[in-house]
Design an enzyme around this catalytic site. Structure first.
Site, PDB file in Angstrom:
ATOM      1  N   CYS A   2     -42.700 -34.976 -82.847  1.00 32.83           N
ATOM      2  CA  CYS A   2     -42.333 -36.229 -83.192  1.00 32.83           C
ATOM      3  C   CYS A   2     -41.756 -36.540 -84.486  1.00 32.83           C
ATOM      4  O   CYS A   2     -40.731 -35.197 -84.404  1.00 32.83           O
ATOM      5  CB  CYS A   2     -43.899 -37.150 -83.012  1.00 32.83           C
ATOM      6  N   ARG A  28     -40.551 -42.825 -81.183  1.00 33.32           N
ATOM      7  CA  ARG A  28     -40.993 -41.741 -80.419  1.00 33.32           C
ATOM      8  C   ARG A  28     -42.658 -41.320 -80.666  1.00 33.32           C
ATOM      9  O   ARG A  28     -43.211 -40.974 -79.569  1.00 33.32           O
ATOM     10  CB  ARG A  28     -40.417 -40.281 -81.307  1.00 33.32           C
ATOM     11  N   TRP A  75     -47.672 -36.468 -83.737  1.00 37.06           N
ATOM     12  CA  TRP A  75     -48.603 -37.182 -82.083  1.00 37.06           C
ATOM     13  C   TRP A  75     -49.327 -35.676 -82.066  1.00 37.06           C
ATOM     14  O   TRP A  75     -48.610 -34.210 -81.824  1.00 37.06           O
ATOM     15  CB  TRP A  75     -47.595 -37.393 -80.910  1.00 37.06           C
ATOM     16  N   ASN A  99     -42.857 -29.527 -85.623  1.00 34.78           N
ATOM     17  CA  ASN A  99     -42.726 -30.223 -84.646  1.00 34.78           C
ATOM     18  C   ASN A  99     -42.503 -28.692 -83.434  1.00 34.78           C
ATOM     19  O   ASN A  99     -42.544 -27.844 -83.895  1.00 34.78           O
ATOM     20  CB  ASN A  99     -41.336 -31.133 -84.167  1.00 34.78           C
ATOM     21  N   GLY A 100     -43.433 -28.568 -82.681  1.00 32.94           N
ATOM     22  CA  GLY A 100     -44.238 -27.692 -81.710  1.00 32.94           C
ATOM     23  C   GLY A 100     -45.641 -27.437 -81.482  1.00 32.94           C
ATOM     24  O   GLY A 100     -46.348 -27.962 -82.177  1.00 32.94           O
ATOM     25  N   GLU A 483     -41.764 -45.808 -59.629  1.00 34.56           N
ATOM     26  CA  GLU A 483     -41.337 -45.959 -60.975  1.00 34.56           C
ATOM     27  C   GLU A 483     -41.547 -47.542 -62.041  1.00 34.56           C
ATOM     28  O   GLU A 483     -41.890 -47.188 -62.389  1.00 34.56           O
ATOM     29  CB  GLU A 483     -39.093 -46.511 -61.164  1.00 34.56           C
ATOM     30  N   LYS A 487     -44.205 -47.733 -65.018  1.00 38.74           N
ATOM     31  CA  LYS A 487     -43.249 -48.756 -66.033  1.00 38.74           C
ATOM     32  C   LYS A 487     -44.978 -50.038 -66.277  1.00 38.74           C
ATOM     33  O   LYS A 487     -45.077 -50.135 -67.543  1.00 38.74           O
ATOM     34  CB  LYS A 487     -42.287 -49.467 -65.103  1.00 38.74           C
ATOM     35  N   GLU A 490     -47.947 -48.134 -68.194  1.00 32.81           N
ATOM     36  CA  GLU A 490     -47.382 -46.947 -69.261  1.00 32.81           C
ATOM     37  C   GLU A 490     -47.387 -48.659 -70.363  1.00 32.81           C
ATOM     38  O   GLU A 490     -48.123 -47.542 -71.168  1.00 32.81           O
ATOM     39  CB  GLU A 490     -45.705 -46.288 -69.457  1.00 32.81           C
ATOM     40  N   HIS A 506     -52.712 -44.272 -44.683  1.00 31.66           N
ATOM     41  CA  HIS A 506     -53.238 -43.039 -45.231  1.00 31.66           C
ATOM     42  C   HIS A 506     -54.151 -42.481 -45.757  1.00 31.66           C
ATOM     43  O   HIS A 506     -54.320 -41.430 -46.452  1.00 31.66           O
ATOM     44  CB  HIS A 506     -52.565 -41.906 -44.535  1.00 31.66           C
ATOM     45  N   LYS A 605     -41.805 -40.505 -77.050  1.00 34.01           N
ATOM     46  CA  LYS A 605     -40.285 -40.831 -76.815  1.00 34.01           C
ATOM     47  C   LYS A 605     -39.800 -39.608 -76.244  1.00 34.01           C
ATOM     48  O   LYS A 605     -39.617 -39.480 -74.756  1.00 34.01           O
ATOM     49  CB  LYS A 605     -39.572 -41.054 -77.372  1.00 34.01           C
TER      50      LYS A 605
END
Length: 610
Positions: A2, A28, A75, A99-100, A483, A487, A490, A506, A605
């Site tokens: 983040c 983010r 995050w 970060n990482g 999509e 959306k 989310e 099915h 993000k």
């Protein structure tokens, strides 16, 4: 992962710069925040769980003086969100933001504890602070200490480090994909994980590469390599307008970005389409001689970009006649993919920093593939590591749920398919002329479709209390259904699934009853009759049908509970038009439910870790 911000200066308050920068990185996604500031005598760390306002309130009640500091929005990857797990992490004289992911952190943690070091958090980051502090205690200067400590790390990191042992500087390190940007000012220097954080203060920026380090001071920015040798790199001037990151009168960034799509699409098309029916993709060599060597196209992406890539597969195969496949980037390198110099690899990413997509890119590149990425962010890692880049021109996207980046990725992949088709001579002059005419009309048709907003909001008011949704589509409309479901889940936290309409019988048909809204992509295309049959199957089980249909299709009123009519724009771009209603439907359902539309829970993000 983040947001990271850092500052070294004289005239500004580090506290104000850090909080302002972190606020510009809120998009983010994060679960906690913190700062470490040196006031000339001591290093103070303040952290808070939850939104940045909690940290800001604490700092206003007890301000931290000083003009050197680092800040972070976290995050969670290791350890639950808590004040103890929030960054910065401190060990002795050192404070670190990171970060990482450090893959060998458990072994390092065990070794540090065996040496008597007290570990206070559940994070991988705290071990970095201890490793650096050990080297400082052994007599290394801060830059050397960071270089020595990071040599023990396995994984990815972007680090900002401050220490009372070197109170006038911030040391930075980068390796493995997490971005780091250095800002050069007059008598001050800046650090950030993304451009908007420091854009109000400077436009002169340096992008740190993997295995590089930097020292930020009042005198400027010094970059060195892993051996400590000086790296000469001139700053780049960034032309972004900070105002573009503001809401501009809309209630949410996501809403603003939905309505920015005509502009974003228009900019992405830009001058790439000439009056002579030629397509020039920014000078990328897609000449017949180059293209004839392509035996296969491999698209790799995550999330929304993956669905855009599914559309890209359809377009490339239908228009250019080249076999295409789509892989989830997170799975790609773990299945020992078959890829070679006869493959065109197309990584698709909004941020250009998506860790899984970057790893897939590197796998394909190592095996000899030609890498042509579709990316929205200039100077990002994916852009820099690709052989060629086709930039989308969506501009900064602040809302976590992608909207304008999805549709501009669609357009970029359509342009790529057309260019490949031209080079392979799979497009007649008549078909090419029609395709280019449709592209030129597209922004205006999107503007017209956005005028359905009030109608779609009324549909949302009827169905926002539902707990499950099903989205159905066929052909190029199938990825639009995926999509649409993404959306909705989310930002509204409603369970939703996207399905190929022919697959409904099915399995998913077992879920359909009077409480299940089913959004059906029902435009008058080549599979219209097939979709009508699927729609009848939903109706026979009392499902609530929301049809996204073609303007002029009055017959569908008898088969659907709600109808949203969109303009037709050819065999392919109608799918892009259909994306607008599913975006607006998700947006309005989320606002009616009162969720945090721009920063949905648990999401980020830019996903820069695996």
């Amino acid at each position: 992962m983040c947001g990271i911000v850092g500052y070294v200066g004289s005239d500004r308050s580090a506290q104000e710069v850090l909080i302002d920068g972190l606020r510009r990185l809120e998009y983010r996604g994060y679960d906690s925040a913190g700062v470490a500031i040196f006031d000339g005598k001591q290093l103070a760390v303040r952290r808070a769980v939850g939104k940045l306002v909690n940290l800001d309130t604490a700092l206003r009640e007890e301000p931290l003086a000083g003009s050197v500091g680092i800040g972070h929005t976290r995050w969670a990857t290791h350890g639950k969100p808590s004040e103890a797990n929030a960054h910065p992490h401190r060990a002795g004289s050192v404070a670190v933001v990171h970060n990482g992911i450090v893959e060998n952190y458990q072994a390092l943690r065990d070794a540090l504890k065996a040496e008597g070091r007290e570990i206070l958090s559940d994070t991988d980051t705290e071990v970095i602070a201890h490793l650096i502090d050990q080297r400082v205690e052994a007599g290394s200067d801060l830059l050397t200490a960071v270089r020595e400590a990071t040599a023990k790390l396995v994984g990815s990191y972007a680090l900002g480090v401050v220490s009372t042992a070197d109170p006038d500087s911030v040391v930075v390190a980068k390796n493995g994909g997490s971005p780091i940007i250095l800002g050069v000012g007059q008598g001050e220097s800046f650090l950030a994980s993304d451009i908007p954080a420091i854009l109000p203060y400077t436009r002169e920026m340096i992008f740190l590469e993997d295995a590089e380090f930097a020292v930020l001071s009042r005198e400027g920015v010094q970059v060195v390599d892993a051996q400590g040798h000086l790296v000469e790199r001139e700053p780049k001037r960034i032309a972004w307008d900070p105002v573009s990151a503001e809401k501009g009168g809309f209630d949410h960034f996501m809403q603003k970005e939905i309505f920015e799509q005509p502009r974003a699409i228009r900019d992405t098309i830009g001058t790439r389409v000439g009056d002579d029916l030629e397509i020039d993709l920014d000078g990328i060599d897609l000449s017949p001689d180059k293209v004839k060597k392509i035996e296969r196209v491999v698209l790799v992406a995550c999330g929304t970009a993956y669905y855009a890539s599914l559309i890209g597969k359809y377009l490339i195969e239908q228009i250019a006649g080249i076999p295409a496949e789509v892989d989830l980037a997170s799975e790609y390198r773990y299945r020992r993919p078959i890829i070679d110099q006869n493959c065109l690899m197309v990584p698709v990413s909004q941020s250009g920093e998506t860790a899984d997509t970057l790893a897939a890119l590197r796998e394909g590149k190592e095996r000899g593939a030609w890498v042509l990425s579709v990316c929205n962010t200039r100077e990002s890692t994916i852009a820099r590591e690709s052989h060629d880049v086709l930039y989308t021109r969506a501009g900064p996207e602040i809302g976590v749920a992608s909207t304008k980046c999805f549709t501009t990725q669609f357009v970029a992949l359509y342009l790529l398919a057309l260019k490949l088709g031209i080079s392979r001579k799979t497009l007649s002059g008549e078909k090419l002329e029609a395709a280019i005419d449709e592209l030129r009309r597209l922004p205006r048709i999107v503007e017209e479709t956005l005028q359905l907003d009030d109608q779609i909001k009324a549909v949302a008011q009827r169905y926002f209390r539902a707990t499950n949704f099903l989205f159905l589509g066929r052909g190029v409309m199938y990825p639009v259904a995926l999509e649409g479901a993404l959306k909705l889940k989310e930002i509204s936290y409603i369970h939703a699934e996207g399905y190929a309409a022919g697959e409904m019988k099915h399995g998913p048909i077992a879920l359909i009853d009077e409480n299940m809204p089913v959004v059906v992509m029902a435009n008058q295309g080549s599979v219209y009759e097939k979709v009508m049959s699927n729609l009848d199957q939903v109706r026979a089980r009392d499902g609530q049908v929301i049809a996204i249909a073609s303007v002029g299709d009055d017959a569908i009123d008898a088969k659907a509970d709600a109808v949203i009519r969109i303009p037709e724009l050819g065999d392919y771009l109608t799918a892009l038009i259909a994306t607008i209603p599913v975006q607006l439907l998700a947006y309005h359902i989320a606002t009616l439910k009162g969720t945090d539309v721009d920063q949905p829970r648990n999401l980020a993000k830019s996903v820069t870790v695996e």
